[in-house]
Design an enzyme around this catalytic site. Sequence first.
Site, PDB file in Angstrom:
ATOM      1  N   HIS A 134      38.519  48.464  37.579  1.00 23.65           N
ATOM      2  CA  HIS A 134      38.656  48.458  39.052  1.00 23.65           C
ATOM      3  C   HIS A 134      37.387  48.921  39.773  1.00 23.65           C
ATOM      4  O   HIS A 134      37.205  48.613  40.958  1.00 23.65           O
ATOM      5  CB  HIS A 134      39.850  49.338  39.446  1.00 23.65           C
ATOM      6  CG  HIS A 134      40.465  48.988  40.773  1.00 23.65           C
ATOM      7  ND1 HIS A 134      39.756  48.425  41.814  1.00 23.65           N
ATOM      8  CD2 HIS A 134      41.738  49.128  41.237  1.00 23.65           C
ATOM      9  CE1 HIS A 134      40.557  48.242  42.856  1.00 23.65           C
ATOM     10  NE2 HIS A 134      41.772  48.647  42.521  1.00 23.65           N
ATOM     11  N   ASP A 137      43.261  27.798  41.258  1.00 22.93           N
ATOM     12  CA  ASP A 137      43.620  26.522  40.627  1.00 22.93           C
ATOM     13  C   ASP A 137      42.568  26.165  39.571  1.00 22.93           C
ATOM     14  O   ASP A 137      41.410  25.928  39.895  1.00 22.93           O
ATOM     15  CB  ASP A 137      43.691  25.451  41.732  1.00 22.93           C
ATOM     16  CG  ASP A 137      44.021  24.065  41.222  1.00 22.93           C
ATOM     17  OD1 ASP A 137      44.150  23.882  39.995  1.00 22.93           O
ATOM     18  OD2 ASP A 137      44.140  23.145  42.058  1.00 22.93           O
TER      19      ASP A 137
END
EC number: 2.3.1.196
Length: 462
Positions: free
Chosen positions: A169, A384
């Site tokens: 992170h 995608d």
Amino acid sequence: MDPIKQSSSELVFTVRRQKAELIAPAKPTPRETKLLSDIDDQEGLRFQIPVINFYRKDSSMRGNDPVKVIKKAIAETLVFYYPFAGRLREGNGRKLMVDCTGEGVMFVEAEADVTLKQFGDELQPPFPCLEELLYDVPGSAGVLNCPLLLIQVTRLRCGGFIFALRLNHTMSDAPGLVQFMTAVGEMARGASAPSTFPVWCRELLNARNPPQVTCAHREYDEVPDTKGTIIPLDDMVHKSFFFGPSEVSALRRFVPPHLRKSSTFELLTSVLWRCRTISLKPDPEEEVRVLCIVNARSRFNPPLPNGYYGNAFAFPVAVTTATKLCKNPLGYALELVKKTKSDVTEEYMKSVADLMVMKGRPHFTVVRTYLVSDVTRAGFGEVDFGWGKAVYGGPAKGGVGAIPGVASFYIPFRNKKGQNGIVVPICLPAFAMEIFVKELDGMLKGDVPLVSTNYAIIRPAL
């Protein structure tokens, strides 16, 4: 209205994994050291965060193997995002920096003897067999000297696949990670470069010289855990709660007229903070707090550059006592949450960076704390790779971080009735989860008075 979804965790399946490998950038990349910002390297971000995307079979992609397509796209994307292929080192004053070694990110190829359909009609956390779909490769999970990304692509029996990722992170927040994942998707679909170029510029979020803390940052208060109320790590229950239009309007009935314009985020945060506090039964006079993650990119003047993929958020906090939170009408919590969100300005971010340098990069307060992060607009589900948008895309579970159970995410979700809403994974000890469900259910049914009576029953006599 029952927003509670038992997970499909009864589902058990076998995952066969290949040996983990490193994917290096497809072309040579600069060998240099890049410093993280003073927002990136605070203690509260020094952990690995899991994300998971599920994809359906797409007949137009017949003959294409998602593993091969994504592996190649990762190597090509790392030419632009080459710091991800490096390793973190720690310097003086606990300063983190990326040693851009080009070693690569860790990749696991896998297949599972299960179909997407078997996961159920509503894909949401907690996911069954998550540790199999995002395998913790031994020795890979450290903050320093370890791969900064671990990616597992698991083919499913139906021709769909699962893309799971674990991020250190300190490197990026949700918008930064989605920017990287989007780039991988674009390369997978044949682009020669990402549509948004990555911008490092981490010095924009560094401390001033000399550092000076100009704002109140109670999110970093040092609070002793006198009553042992940091959530126990055993007997934790993960559940998800769905809030669609009807649930949100049921909760809005508790909002006083002058707060009617409150956002759904503010409303849900107030409700969940209150229900959660009631369920954990803290001492009535003890302080409880809620930390709201606020993306500060647009709060800079000029705004941070498009393409900046570092951490650019703050954890502003609302603090009150357990008894005030639970015995006051909901409007009390709502006003606290609204004020907290508005606290974040460019000056506030600079003040946080200064505090990090002056105080040795402390962890945010976790004692009697609830942390909420809204990823409804982050765009995980839009990524995608050639097979269309994800059926589910976003955090793999709630309660992640250095102290399990503290954090919840607000994840965009469409239920099986086709309603768009928000799903919130909650992680609580078993005894507290029972109370939480009853309390929330009561509010949704509208049969709970504006002042919680439950808390009066369970708290010690004053």
